[in-house]
Structures are given as structure tokens and as C-alpha cells.
Scaffold this motif. Structure first.
Motif, short mmCIF file in Angstrom:
data_model
loop_
_atom_site.label_atom_id
_atom_site.label_comp_id
_atom_site.label_asym_id
_atom_site.label_seq_id
_atom_site.Cartn_x
_atom_site.Cartn_y
_atom_site.Cartn_z
N UNK A 58 9.71 26.64 -6.15
CA UNK A 58 9.84 26.52 -4.69
C UNK A 58 8.83 25.50 -4.17
N UNK A 59 9.00 25.14 -2.91
CA UNK A 59 8.16 24.08 -2.34
C UNK A 59 6.69 24.48 -2.34
N UNK A 60 6.39 25.78 -2.16
CA UNK A 60 4.98 26.16 -2.11
C UNK A 60 4.35 26.34 -3.48
N UNK A 61 5.12 26.19 -4.55
CA UNK A 61 4.54 26.25 -5.89
C UNK A 61 4.45 24.89 -6.54
N UNK A 62 5.15 23.92 -5.97
CA UNK A 62 5.13 22.59 -6.59
C UNK A 62 3.88 21.82 -6.19
N UNK A 63 3.60 20.79 -6.97
CA UNK A 63 2.43 19.96 -6.69
C UNK A 63 2.75 18.93 -5.62
N UNK A 64 1.70 18.54 -4.91
CA UNK A 64 1.80 17.40 -3.99
C UNK A 64 0.83 16.35 -4.48
N UNK A 65 1.16 15.12 -4.34
CA UNK A 65 0.26 14.06 -4.82
C UNK A 65 0.25 12.92 -3.80
N UNK A 66 -0.90 12.30 -3.69
CA UNK A 66 -1.05 11.20 -2.75
C UNK A 66 -1.99 11.60 -1.64
N UNK A 67 -2.71 10.64 -1.10
CA UNK A 67 -3.64 10.94 -0.02
C UNK A 67 -5.00 10.35 -0.31
N UNK A 68 -5.87 10.32 0.69
CA UNK A 68 -7.16 9.65 0.52
C UNK A 68 -8.08 10.28 -0.52
N UNK A 69 -7.83 11.53 -0.91
CA UNK A 69 -8.72 12.13 -1.90
C UNK A 69 -8.15 12.12 -3.31
N UNK A 70 -6.87 11.79 -3.49
CA UNK A 70 -6.42 11.63 -4.88
C UNK A 70 -5.88 10.22 -5.15
N UNK A 71 -4.59 10.01 -4.92
CA UNK A 71 -4.13 8.64 -5.14
C UNK A 71 -4.26 7.90 -3.81
N UNK A 72 -5.33 7.15 -3.68
CA UNK A 72 -5.60 6.43 -2.43
C UNK A 72 -4.54 5.36 -2.23
N UNK A 73 -4.37 4.97 -0.98
CA UNK A 73 -3.37 3.96 -0.69
C UNK A 73 -1.98 4.56 -0.46
N UNK A 91 1.35 2.65 -8.01
CA UNK A 91 0.00 2.11 -8.20
C UNK A 91 -0.51 1.51 -6.90
N UNK A 92 -1.80 1.70 -6.65
CA UNK A 92 -2.40 1.01 -5.52
C UNK A 92 -3.82 0.61 -5.89
N UNK A 106 -3.99 -1.44 -0.87
CA UNK A 106 -2.63 -1.97 -0.85
C UNK A 106 -1.83 -1.33 -1.96
N UNK A 107 -0.62 -0.88 -1.66
CA UNK A 107 0.23 -0.34 -2.72
C UNK A 107 0.83 -1.50 -3.52
#
Lengths: 462, 507
Positions: free
Chosen positions: B369-384, B463-464, B484-485
Motif C-alpha cells: 500500500x501507499x503507506x508502506x512503500x518507499x518515497x525518494x527524492x528531496x533535499x535530504x536524500x536525492x537533492x535536485x 541523476x542530479x 540541476x537534474x
């Protein structure tokens, strides 16, 4: 006269009177339109006009772009009202000053009686927009009511005006400062060039997870149901959901059912309709349609379901909405036998397997039903509730008489769907009622039982 | 001849218009004198202990002064083992001091006494008939901290601001048990209430048992919904001698995906509603970095494993979830600079997997479900990229993925004019990530997982790259980056230009 903004001269001003030149494009309902603010100096409505003139009935006004105008920059003094104190449109003044302003600067606005005026010049065409009121919605768009747009042809601008515009001589200090501020926030050209160059490589999109529903070409009605029943299109076990499900079936709107819960609904209550997946997800057409907008939706999509035109329609509606509904709430949630036999498996154990959470949801349901019943009276009088419902069934039975549908209409109406919402569930043996007082009261009315059979056979395949 | 009155005036004047430099010098002198005395006393003691280090002693008693609320049984476990009566061989003085030192250090770590536990050694009077000549008595002077501390404040966490109130009740039953209650409301976490009861096991500060209850409501704007949580948990924490920490625990949570946005996607609408999660998890952390936010050298390794809903755990969701997180830093010497240059290279890697399992003792695996899946991206992990900007998207919503891998490489160097001793650094970074949903082909879960993992290497990752400024504040790390991405998937949400990040855990 409806004009495309092709730049062709429609008519030359001022050869004819205004009325004859106007090409009114009335828009019936409230639609979001992004209209430039007085503070947004030098905006044009090129974007606004395109869709309006092309498809006035499509409700496509949401996609309006406002672009910075190259031609000229306004200051706020240009937005003074035309015609003092409203009243009749002040033609001399409009001709004299407002038009000059519009022709010189691009756009201007004013008040026309209780309506608001807005002019914008696009090359040789003057555009006039009249609207009665405007409000901001949460997205910052302006909702404009009763919008009508007219176009006029304009005499070509004089050479001196052109020169002024090109050299920006008409700019006053305030507007120059405003442009500077705009320039500060805008992206510098080399950075912009860099931004345009990235990303250097774009792969196809990621696949969706397993639980993501497959996109469908038909709208989805979210109802209380089990997954298997929803897939088979069987009647929902919730009167309100079943009412609208039946309504859509009667109207012939092809749809699929999705078993869901109140959490999924934009209003907090099921049912709602999610229009078919479209290309752009932000257009107003793909927003969910709550049940109170479904009649409009069905009309917009060409289907016709007659609303009974009877003076006593409201009174009969309240029979369902109060008397029968109250008895239904009592018999389903507050009769302990029925709660454990009917409501619990349908509304509670289907949501979770955890006993604690089930107990909490049961408690919530029962107290919500109690609160709902106590809204109308200070005590819950069981005998009174059942006898009122009995009387209501009697009244409905008399109203239906020997007709196939209520109010003597040839085809079923929304009212038939509303009645079916309750009668189907009370008469369906699959529900497993334990305390059948309400069911018995209904079974005594043979014509109501037949009415339910008729709808079931005709719209639910038996 | 100066009059006494005159000299008095001079004194008065000199006091009134005291020369700040002179005052400072005086203060410094006084401080130095004190330090010198302390050092001398310390040296004397050291010499005394040193010269007597092999002196055989027996600890006949340990007295803790000032511990009124602390339980006797709790302290017994700490001090009983080092009493000579409970040992088969005598101590030397230095051994005895070391043992007592270790015990006092443990006592300090329970956080129930004010800092500065003082230790005194005394010889019992020889007139006491039971005493032997080698006996020593040990006195530890301590003062207990106040039982209840309340505090309020504002917080700046991972891309959100909040206000909080905190109540801490120490040493509840006299055994260093604490109860803390935390209430906060913020921009993203609408409201959160958490109560934690924590107690050390067998008077060992390295082994604690905690019971917690949580109620919160958090906005998830990247997926147009709000998640309401009600949960309880039991956790056991312990530390190994090597300095790594373990935690094993049970969590039971009732989750509601609710309050959907107007344009929430069908995927989010389908997942709206209740679900109960019942899981056992294990966390292992080895942190050898020299600074938690701005490491110059060292490494960090962390794994989280969680099993949910399978077998007797029940609940409404079932999966195995694993996550690893590593980070390594190394200082880079610059030729020509003798000391540490302040230039360092940090790289990080994270990966995770949600493996669907059958619920209870069933046989068909439950999709995530959506609340068990991972989220990725953002200023603290994959910047840009924006928050949740990577991975599968349904319309406007980042709906998360089941398998992810992300890595980063950061080169940090001091700001030229300010120097390397400040917590301020320039950085040049590149980071990449990939977040995938489990393929929806076939029935064999194992095959699906393998083919999805293989897909991670399918084409270059998103990649960024960019440059930025890093500031390591004692409570959090702040970053302002221009990024920049370079490579992305269609639909993924990148952020060109400036991005600001606050957090304690950066990739």
C-alpha cells in the motif's frame, strides 16, 4: 458574431452601434477563469480568449495562461471605473476615454451597472468581457459568474502610438519600477539557457505499483461494496450509494464500480464519481463529482433523467430522507441483532481484521447513528420510528398506485432510484436481516415490492 | 602629601572607570591560578594513587550520598558486584578505583543525577572490630535531578517547522525509569502526541526497555492525502562492546489514509481507508563518524529489517521490509598544508526493498500500500528533486515504490576566508537514485522481486548534480544548494535551481 482571433478585421469602429457589433457568448454556469488583477500590470487576455471563443460550452476556461504583454505596461490608475456610479453603460465616455485607453495601453476595466467590465486590445481587435461577480477559489483562480465576451474590430493604431509603444515612452516611473522588480525575480538569460538544457536525458515513465487501478475509459463510481460485488456491478449495500448507482444505470451512463470507504471521498461521504482518466490530470473534468452534482454531470453528458415535476415532490422526498431513513438507521445500527448480523460484516469486519479497531469502528457507527436520530428528537422512540416508517411506506404505496413508476412518469426518475435504495436492501434476502419489522412493513405493500422487482430486473440484470 | 580622602577618590574612580582590559587580565589570572591549583591537586592525587597503585585494598562499603528517591535494589545491582565481600580476590588500589569509576560512569549515564559525581575514599576507623587493615570506604556524592521537566519550543525538522511541548518525568520508581510525553503541531505534522516509558534492564544503562504510544496526523502533500496514526510499541535497546547499537521491537499501528486532496489520483483513492500494521523490527547501527552532521572521517552503517503481518502477527498488511544505509567520510590531505586541510569526501548509499508476503497463514502475497512503500527524492536524500519526486507517479501523486537504491558523493571544502574550524563548508555533489514499483507480471513473488531488482540497473539512474553551502548547527544540518537534474524519468519531479534542506540525516 463570434470571431476567431485570426487578426482579420471584423468591423470597423465606430461605424455601427455597440449592440449590433457585440457577439455575446454567454457562459451558463460558474467556471473558473484566471482574470488578470489590476496589480498585474500589462497582462493580456490572449489566453483567456482563445478557449472562450472556440468552445464556450466546454468549460475549458480553467486552462487560461496569462502572459506578460510585450506591448505596453499599465499602471493602476488606468483601472478607474468607466461611467460614474454605474447605471446604464455610458457610451460617450466609453467611446471617448475608455476606448482610447484600451487602444493605447492594451486593456482597461470598469463597472457597468452591477456587472464588471473588462477590455483588452489584441492587435486590431478589442475584446470586451462582462461578468457579474468574481471570487477567488483556493487555487487562486477567479471564479467568474455570468461571463459574456464580445469582440470588436478597432481602427488601426496611429503611427505615433506605435512608436511610443515600441520605445516604451508611455511608461511612467511606477511601472518602470514594477518592471525592474519583475526582472529581479525572473530568471537571468544564461541561467534560463542552462535550465532549458537539462535534463539531458529523459527515460520513459516508471511503472505503477500493483495496487494502482488500471486506467479506464469509463467513469468509476466509488460505493460501499465488496470487491467481488463491485466487479460484478451488483447493488451496493448502502442506500445512498445504491440510489446513485441506480440513477446512473437508469440514465444509461456507463460506469464501473469501485468498492471504497468514506475516506476516499472528497466530501467525506460516498458515493462519488471519478470521471474517466483524461490526458491532463489537472483539468476540472477529471475532478471527482460528489453525489449532489451527479444530476448535473449526467445532463452534461447528454443523458436525460426526468426530475418529477410534481408540486408534492418535496414532501414525498422528505418521506424518504427523514422517516424511512431514520427507521433504517435505527434498524441497521441500533437493533443489536441486525447490527451484528448485517451492519458488522458489511461496514466493520470488511475494513480491518484487528478486533480492537473493529470495536472502535463499531462504536463510532453506533454513536453516529444515535447522534443522527437525536438531531430530530430529544429521545429515540422505537415504536414511533417504526410506525412513522410504516405510514411512509403506506403513503408511497398510495402514491405509486398501479403505475409502473412514481409520479406517473413513463420512465423511472431519480425518485424511483431513491426509493429503490431502501426497498432493494430491505427486501433482499442476501442481507440477512434478523429483526425484520421494517422489512415486514414494506412487504405488506405489494406494489412497492413489484416496483423494486421491476427496477432490479431492468437495470441490475435480475 | 596625598590625603586619605584623595586616595579614596582614586580608588573609587578606578573602580568606577575600571579598565576592561585590566579586569579581563585579572580574571584570566584568577582562572589560571585556579586551574593550576586543580592541576596540582590532580597531579598529587595521581602520584599518590600511582605510588600506591599496587596497594592491596578491599572495598568494605560504598555509600551514595544524596540519592533519596533512588531505589536501594536498583543501586545494589550496580555496586554489589564490586564490593570485596562479593569477590574472591583482593583489589589493588588502581583496580578498585577503576571498578568504582566504571560504576559511577554507569550511574551518570542514567541521567538521574546532576553532572559532577564526586568520589571520596576513606579508611574505616581501626577501632571497629570488624574492619581489616586493607579496608577502604567509598563515598559518592551526588544530587538528584528534579523529577519533572517541562519545556516548550519550536523545531525545524526535515522540511517542516513545528511547535512542541515536552514533559519528562525522571526516576519514577527509583530505578531510573523515565516517562516522556511529547505534543507537537507543525506545518506538515498537523498534530502528534507521543508518550514513552523507558526503563533500564538490570541497572544497565546499555540495556533499556521502552513502551510507547503514538497518535499523529501528518500531511503528505506529495501524494495528496493525510495519514492518521494510532499506535503502540515495545522496544528493547542494547549496545554491544564494539559500540554498535541494536533495537528489536514490536509495533502495532492503526493507520488511516484520509483527507484526500481534490485531485488525488485513483491510486491514492484506492488506498484510502483503514489498515492495521503489526510488525516486528530490528535495527542495527554502527556509527564511527567523528561528527553526526558534518563528518570528516569515519563510517556509518545501519540496517532496518521489519516483518509485518505474516504468521501470528496478523493485521491487514503483510510484507518483509529491509533497508540499508551507509555513509563513509574521509579527510583529503592537500599537499602543502601540514594540518588537516578541512577538505573531505563523503559518500552515502541507501537501498530498500518491500517483499510482499501472505497475510497470516494464507498463501497469496499482499501487494503493498501507499503507506508502506518507499518515497525518494528531496533535499535530504536525492537533492535536485522535489520531496517524493522520484519513482512511480499517478497524475499529480508520488505513489512510492517497492525497491529503491540511491547514492551520493559530496566533496566538501572550507569556505576560504572563514577557515576549516567553523561548521561551514562548500560542497560539490552528485546524487542519483532509482525507485521502482514491483512488476505486475506473473504470480511468483520471488521472480517479480528479482526482475525488479534487475531493472534497477536498466538504464542510468535518475541523476542530479550541484553545488551548495552546508552549515552544521548543533541540532541539525542546513544546506542551500543549486542543483540541476541531468537524467530523469518522464513524470519525475526535478527541481532546477536553489533548494534548501534541513535535517539530521542526509544522504
Amino acid at each position: 458574431m463570434r470571431g476567431e482571433l485570426s487578426g482579420s478585421i471584423l468591423e470597423h469602429y465606430p461605424e455601427k452601434s455597440e449592440e449590433s457589433q457585440e457577439s455575446e457568448v454567454p457562459c451558463r454556469s460558474v467556471r473558473p477563469v484566471r482574470v488578470p488583477q489590476p496589480s498585474e500590470t500589462g497582462m493580456c487576455i490572449r489566453g483567456l480568449l482563445g478557449p472562450v471563443l472556440r468552445s464556450p460550452y466546454d468549460g475549458d476556461l480553467g486552462k487560461v495562461h496569462v502572459r506578460t504583454r510585450r506591448m505596453a505596461v499599465n499602471d493602476t490608475s488606468m483601472w478607474s471605473p468607466i461611467g460614474k456610479g454605474g447605471g446604464k453603460p455610458n457610451f460617450p465616455l466609453w467611446r471617448g476615454r475608455a476606448l482610447q485607453r484600451a487602444s493605447r495601453t492594451g486593456n482597461t476595466s470598469g463597472i457597468l451597472g452591477r456587472r464588471l467590465l473588462w477590455y483588452s486590445r489584441q492587435g486590431n481587435i478589442l475584446v470586451k468581457a462582462i461578468y457579474s461577480s468574481r471570487q477567488y477559489n483556493r487555487q487562486g483562480n477567479i471564479i467568474v459568474k455570468d461571463l459574456s465576451v464580445s469582440t470588436f474590430a478597432m481602427p488601426p493604431t496611429t503611427a505615433s502610438d506605435k512608436a511610443k509603444e515600441e520605445h516604451g515612452v508611455s511608461q511612467n516611473p511606477i511601472s518602470r519600477r514594477a518592471t525592474k522588480v519583475q526582472n529581479f525575480f525572473s530568471i537571468p538569460a544564461p541561467v534560463k539557457a542552462l535550465f532549458d538544457r537539462v535534463p539531458v536525458l529523459v527515460y520513459p515513465p516508471n511503472e505503477l505499483p500493483q495496487r494502482a487501478p488500471k486506467p479506464s475509459r469509463i467513469p468509476s463510481l466509488y460505493v460501499f461494496s465488496s470487491i467481488a460485488d463491485a466487479a460484478a456491478g451488483k447493488p451496493s449495500f448502502n442506500p445512498s450509494c445504491l440510489k446513485w448507482q441506480a440513477f446512473l444505470n437508469i440514465a444509461g451512463v456507463n460506469h464501473r464500480l469501485v468498492a471504497s470507504s468514506n475516506h476516499a471521498s472528497p466530501t467525506g461521504v460516498l458515493p462519488f464519481l471519478l470521471p474517466a482518466a483524461s490526458t491532463s490530470s489537472t483539468s476540472p473534468e477529471s475532478l471527482p463529482v460528489p453525489s449532489n452534482k451527479l444530476v448535473e454531470y449526467v445532463e452534461d453528458h447528454g443523458a436525460q433523467v426526468e426530475e418529477p415535476a410534481n408540486l408534492r415532490y418535496e414532501a414525498y422526498r422528505s418521506l424518504l430522507d427523514y422517516r424511512i431513513r431514520n427507521a433504517w438507521l435505527y434498524t441497521l445500527y441500533l437493533e443489536p441483532l441486525n447490527f451484528s448480523a448485517v451492519a458488522y460484516p458489511l461496514y466493520v469486519s470488511s475494513t480491518t481484521t484487528n478486533p480492537l479497531v473493529r470495536a472502535s469502528i463499531s462504536h463510532q457507527l453506533i454513536s453516529a447513528a444515535e447522534a443522527e436520530l437525536l438531531k430530530n428528537s430529544s429521545i429515540i422512540d422505537i415504536d414511533d420510528l417504526y410506525s412513522e416508517a410504516d405510514k411512509a411506506f403506506e403513503a408511497l404505496s398510495i402514491l405509486l398506485g398501479d403505475d409502473p413508476w412514481f409520479f406517473g412518469s413513463d420512465e423511472p426518475t431519480l425518485y424511483d432510484a431513491s426509493v429503490f435504495g431502501y426497498t432493494q436492501l430491505l427486501l433482499d434476502d442476501g442481507m440477512g436481516w434478523e429483526e425484520k419489522k421494517l422489512c415486514r412493513a414494506l412487504r405488506r405493500r405489494t406494489n412497492l415490492v413489484q416496483h423494486r422487482e421491476r427496477l432490479l430486473v431492468r437495470y441490475f440484470g435480475g | 602629601m596625598p590625603s586619605p580622602g584623595g586616595s579614596g577618590d582614586d580608588l573609587f574612580e578606578s573602580l568606577r572607570n575600571a579598565d576592561p582590559k585590566k579586569l579581563e587580565a585579572q580574571e584570566r589570572a584568577a582562572r589560571e591560578r585556579e586551574q593550576e591549583q586543580n592541576a596540582r591537586a590532580h597531579a598529587q592525587l595521581k602520584e599518590l594513587v600511582g605510588s600506591n597503585s599496587t596497594l592491596p585494598v578491599t572495598i568494605s562499603s560504598i555509600r551514595l550520598i544524596g540519592a533519596e528517591k533512588t531505589r536501594r535494589s536498583f543501586l545494589d545491582r550496580l555496586f554489589d558486584p564490586i564490593l570485596s565481600a562479593n569477590r574472591d580476590r583482593p583489589y589493588t588500589l588502581s583496580e578498585a578505583l577503576q571498578e568504582v569509576g566504571t560504576a559511577t560512569d554507569k550511574l551518570r549515564r542514567f541521567d538521574i543525577f546532576h553532572n559532577g559525581l564526586a568520589m571520596f575514599i576513606d579508611k574505616p576507623s581501626p577501632t571497629i572490630p570488624s574492619s581489616t587493615p586493607t579496608d577502604i570506604d567509598i563515598y559518592i556524592k551526588a544530587s538528584e535531578r528534579g523529577p519533572v521537566v517541562a519545556k516548550t519550543g519550536t523545531d525545524l525538522g526535515n522540511v517542516e517547522g513545528s511547535a512542541y511541548g515536552n514533559l519528562l518525568w525522571r526516576n519514577i520508581f527509583g530505578g531510573a525509569e523515565t516517562f516522556s510525553f511529547n505534543a507537537s503541531a507543525g506545518t506538515r505534522t498537523r498534530s502528534a502526541y507521543q508518550g514513552v516509558f523507558e526503563m533500564p534492564i538490570l541497572s544497565d544503562p546499555d540495556k533499556t526497555l521502552s513502551i510507547d504510544a503514538l497518535r499523529s496526523s501528518t500531511l503528505k502533500p506529495w501524494a495528496n492525502h493525510e495519514e492518521a496514526l494510532n499506535g503502540v510499541g515495545v522496544k528493547y535497546n542494547w549496545a554491544t562492546k564494539g559500540g554498535t547499537r541494536h533495537q528489536i521491537g514490536y509495533t502495532g499501528q492503526r493507520r488511516q489514509v484520509t483527507g484526500l486532496g481534490q485531485n488525488a489520483s485513483p491510486t491514492v483513492r484506492n488506498d484510502a481507508g483503514e489498515s492495521v500494521k503489526s510488525s516486528i523490527s530490528h535495527t542495527w547501527v554502527a556509527d564511527q563518524r567523528d561528527h553526526p552532521f558534518l563528518p570528516q572521517s569515519g563510517y556509518m552503517f545501519k540496517t532496518i529489517s521489519e516483518i509485518t503481518g505474516w504468521g501470528p502477527l496478523r493485521g491487514d498488511v503483510a510484507f518483509w521490509k529491509s533497508e540499508v544505509e551507509t555513509s563513509a567520510s574521509t579527510a583529503i590531505p592537500i599537499p602543502g598544508i601540514k594540518d588537516a586541510s578541512g577538505v573531505s569526501f563523503t559518500s552515502g548509499f541507501r537501498a530498500g526493498l518491500v517483499y510482499p508476503l501472505p497475510l497470516g497463514f494464507g498463501s497469496s502475497a499482499q501487494p503493498s500500500r501507499i503507506n508502506d512503500r518507499f518515497q525518494l527524492g528531496g533535499p535530504t536524500d536525492v537533492r535536485g528533486f522535489k520531496m517524493g519526486g522520484l519513482g512511480p507517479r499517478d497524475g499529480p501523486d508520488a505513489i512510492g515504490g517497492d525497491i529503491f537504491a540511491a547514492g551520493s558523493a559530496n566533496l566538501l571544502f572550507p569556505v576560504p576566508t572563514i577557515g576549516k574550524d567553523t561548521p561551514l563548508r562548500f560542497q560539490v555533489f552528485g546524487n542519483a537514485g532509482r525507485l521502482l514499483a514491483l512488476k505486475d507480471k506473473g504470480d511468483n513473488t520471488q521472480k517479480k522481486v528479482y526482475s525488479t531488482i534487475a531493472q534497477l540497473a536498466d538504464g542510468a539512474p535518475s541523476l542530479s548534480a550541484g553545488v551548495g553551502l552546508v552549515y552544521a548547527h548543533p541540532v541539525a544540518r542546513f544546506e542551500l544548494n543549486f542543483s540541476l537534474p541531468l537524467i530523469m524519468r518522464k513524470g519525475e519531479e526535478a527541481r532546477k535551481g536553489l533548494q534548501f534542506g534541513v535535517g539530521i540525516n542526509f544522504l
